[in-house]
Motif scaffolding. Structure first.
Motif: not given
Length: 514
Positions: A81-83, A126-129, A139-140, A166-170
């Motif tokens: 993960r970037y964070h 691509g989707y991260l959820f 996610i945020h 999936t709900g909210q995702c990046v």
């Protein structure tokens, strides 16, 4: 002698005929000797051949027989993960990772186009959820860090066209996937066309400095080279230093039939620990089905008594979310090297031998990290500066991942307690066909297995790297070291480093087996 890869077989292995090469039979000289026939080694050899360097590549088995043939072959953002990378290495570090991932993916695309390699390469999103409501904060956080690193991302309410929400995702734009072994086959042919030599079934045993040269000793001859690149997933030429800074995990994958077009062509992964990752593959465009490739359920190598349960867990997860999923045609597992601080080790070997280089610490991003590593190492060998060098430097201290480093070292030390335990089976006779177990023989611990036909194999259970007691892997029919991730087949031959020597063989008739 051929070294078979036991156990499971990936969809890539089942749908590719790899080019064959002969073993090394004499001593040779090269500008660069590359050790390892996966994506790291073949990409490095190819890039150096383009530079006009005389390259000799040696591989212990067949090309792609290791973990490149067992990947899910996606190019998506860093597993760590970037964070997390931003917190550990600052904004500049996160930007270097983002830049190197973009350039590595583009390098693969350019090679495929230039060499006309048919390997199902495609760009996709691509989707991260999150699997849980509590995970939405992550996610945020990842969205913000990726945006600051310069990555093309946005937040969406859900991943599109799936049977579950999936709900909210990046959403990460312009990622990629391909067929890894078809890509390797094309690389190998391109290397040979440019004068490179490839020798399979040639195991590198040692690297010795002789004046300005490095001598790679193999089981068949020597390769004398101005530079050496160790691209064997984990380096075998370093007994301790690199293996304290990364840990070996096994990851599991299923390939399930789904009706053609019933699942969108996207990459999908969640932020759980461990997480699941999903892609679609279509190795046969004439068939009426695609394959849903789903992986996850990682664990430390050699530290799971019932690894077959991981497949059941993944299948349960899939069937709850993809009701169209049909038969499971493929099950396989692979080995992932996790660096303590979350960033790969790409560059000069830290032991001071300036003309030896390593590519390791893939952390589930092997296709991307290995390509970036090949690009970086090629620059170093050619005497060029590379802006990624400072971040991926193998000699760096594990300061940024100190907590993880301490936990992993404690785990490793605990494994040596196996010397004090009794064996898994009371005698040789208690080991059933197709199974293996540790048998106590006086003061010795023996790794005992039987082939399906009942043929008995008896070896020392002490890993030839640093003496940890190996563990039987019933999924892959191999002996796995729980300390540093070495693996051996039932004949005692190394399948995965850092061990380079086979398990010591014992005469079953001369041992009591009780």
């Amino acid at each position: 002698m051929s070294v078979p890869y036991p156990g499971s077989r990936s969809i890539w292995m089942a749908t590719t005929e790899m080019p064959r090469f002969t073993p090394l039979t004499t001593s040779v000289h090269a500008d660069v000797c590359v050790i390892g026939g996966g994506i790291a080694g073949l990409t490095t050899a190819y890039l150096l051949a383009l530079e006009g360097r005389r390259v000799v590549l040696v591989e212990a088995a067949e090309l792609g027989a290791g973990d490149t043939g067992r990947t899910t072959a996606h190019f998506f953002p860093p597993d760590n993960r970037y964070h997390h990378i931003e917190k550990a290495f600052g904004a500049d570090g996160a930007k270097v990772v983002a830049e190197s991932f973009v350039q590595a993916t583009e390098k693969v695309r350019a090679i495929i186009e230039s060499e006309r390699i048919d390997c199902d390469f495609e760009r996709l999103d691509g989707y991260l959820f999150s699997l849980t409501t509590s995970g939405l904060a992550g996610i945020h956080e990842e969205f913000g860090a990726a945006l600051r690193a310069g990555v093309a991302v946005d937040e969406v309410v859900r991943a599109p066209d799936l049977a579950f929400d999936t709900g909210q995702c990046v959403r990460f734009a312009n990622l990629a996937q391909f067929h890894p072994l078809r890509y390797l086959a094309g690389l190998a042919e391109a290397i040979v066309r440019r004068g490179g030599q490839i020798h399979t079934h040639t195991r590198a045993l040692d690297i010795e400095a002789q004046r300005h040269l490095q001598v790679v000793r193999t089981d068949a001859g020597e390769v004398r080279a101005d530079a050496v690149v160790v691209a064997t997933n984990t380096p075998f030429n370093d007994r301790v230093v690199m293996h304290t800074k990364q840990s070996a995990y096994r990851t599991y994958v299923l390939g399930l039939r789904v009706p053609r077009g019933s699942v969108p062509r996207i990459l999908l992964w969640d932020n759980g620990d461990p997480y699941y990752y999903v892609r679609i593959a279509t190795p046969d465009p004439q068939a009426d089905h695609d394959y849903l490739i789903v992986g996850g359920c990682d664990h430390k190598v050699g530290q799971e008594e019932h690894p077959e349960d991981r497949y059941r867990i993944i299948e349960d997860w899939v069937r709850k979310r993809f009701p169209m999923a049909g038969a499971v045609d493929y099950r396989w597992s692979g080995e992932v090297m996790e660096p303590a601080d979350g960033v790969a080790y790409l560059g000069r070997n830290p032991l001071g031998d300036g003309n030896v280089y390593i590519i390791t610490g893939d952390s589930g991003n092997g296709m991307t990290h290995c390509t970036a590593g090949a690009m970086l190492v090629t620059d170093l060998i050619m005497g060029r500066d590379n802006p990624w060098t400072w971040l991926y430097e193998p000699a760096r201290k594990p300061t940024h991942g100190l907590g993880e480093f301490v936990r992993e070292q404690a785990n490793t030390l605990a494994q040596y307690g196996d010397w004090l335990k009794r064996g898994d089976a009371p005698s040789f006779d208690a080991v059933a066909p197709g199974q293996g177990a540790i048998v106590q023989d006086g003061a010795r611990k023996l790794a005992v297995s039987r082939d399906d036909d009942g043929t008995l194999h008896v070896h020392s259970a002490a890993c030839t790297h640093l003496g940890c007691i190996v563990s039987w892997n019933p999924v892959e029919h191999s002996w796995d070291c729980p300390c540093h991730g070495s693996r051996f087949d039932t004949e005692g031959r190394p399948l995965h480093g850092p061990a380079a020597k086979p398990l010591a063989k014992f005469d079953a008739d001369a041992s009591s087996g009780e």
